[in-house]
Motif scaffolding. Structure first.
Motif, PDB file in Angstrom:
ATOM      1  N   PHE A  92     -31.465 -17.594  19.790  1.00 38.83           N
ATOM      2  CA  PHE A  92     -30.534 -18.483  19.087  1.00 38.83           C
ATOM      3  C   PHE A  92     -30.786 -19.954  19.403  1.00 38.83           C
ATOM      4  N   ARG A  95     -19.264 -23.231  18.130  1.00 37.13           N
ATOM      5  CA  ARG A  95     -19.707 -22.004  17.467  1.00 37.13           C
ATOM      6  C   ARG A  95     -18.965 -20.800  18.011  1.00 37.13           C
ATOM      7  N   GLU A 110     -21.559 -12.865  17.056  1.00 39.00           N
ATOM      8  CA  GLU A 110     -22.578 -13.026  16.012  1.00 39.00           C
ATOM      9  C   GLU A 110     -23.635 -11.929  16.126  1.00 39.00           C
ATOM     10  N   GLU A 146     -22.283  -8.662  14.794  1.00 40.41           N
ATOM     11  CA  GLU A 146     -22.226  -8.633  13.331  1.00 40.41           C
ATOM     12  C   GLU A 146     -23.610  -8.436  12.729  1.00 40.41           C
ATOM     13  N   ILE A 147     -24.602  -9.144  13.282  1.00 39.32           N
ATOM     14  CA  ILE A 147     -25.988  -9.017  12.798  1.00 39.32           C
ATOM     15  C   ILE A 147     -26.492  -7.589  13.008  1.00 39.32           C
TER      16      ILE A 147
END
Lengths: 84, 84
Positions: A48, A56, A62, A65-66
């Motif tokens: 990242f 963020r 994140e 979710e990915i």
């Protein structure tokens, strides 16, 4: 600060893994008779950008979710995430 | 006693990973712009028979040999092993 997510995606226990069976067969015929079972999955590293704003959402969220939406098929696969 | 080996096989740092680039491109076009790089590898679980004789060579050694000779291509890939 954490910047990498390491994700393992494997077939669920109850789902047949033909690739694993193929590897098992090769191992057995190559003299590795001690191996009883093989499961083959995917290993994905996500790198990242640094969070300069500090605003963020958490990396864990994140990456989760990915993993769920892009990297795995929740019907037949499960995943685990390690953040470092 | 340890009976499973968990093996990660990834392309060496200097080797181009087209599959990773493809995933990165999908992530970017799906709104995950925070991801900078993706590397895709293999994750393999080896399940060993129990060592009833107690005379077998160490699991670490066998898993290392299998990883090197069967599961990876040492020219372009590297692996890491965890025994549990």
């Amino acid at each position: 600060m954490a910047k990498k997510a390491f994700i393992k995606v494997v077939l669920k226990e109850e789902v047949l893994d033909p690739q694993g069976k193929a590897v098992l067969s090769v191992l057995k015929s190559s003299g590795y008779g001690n191996v009883k079972d093989v499961r083959v999955g995917k290993y994905i590293e996500l790198d990242f950008n640094e969070d300069k704003s500090g605003k963020r959402r958490p990396l864990e969220e994140e990456a989760e979710e990915i993993s769920e939406k892009v990297l795995s098929n929740p019907l037949i696969e499960e995943f685990s995430i390690e953040i470092k």
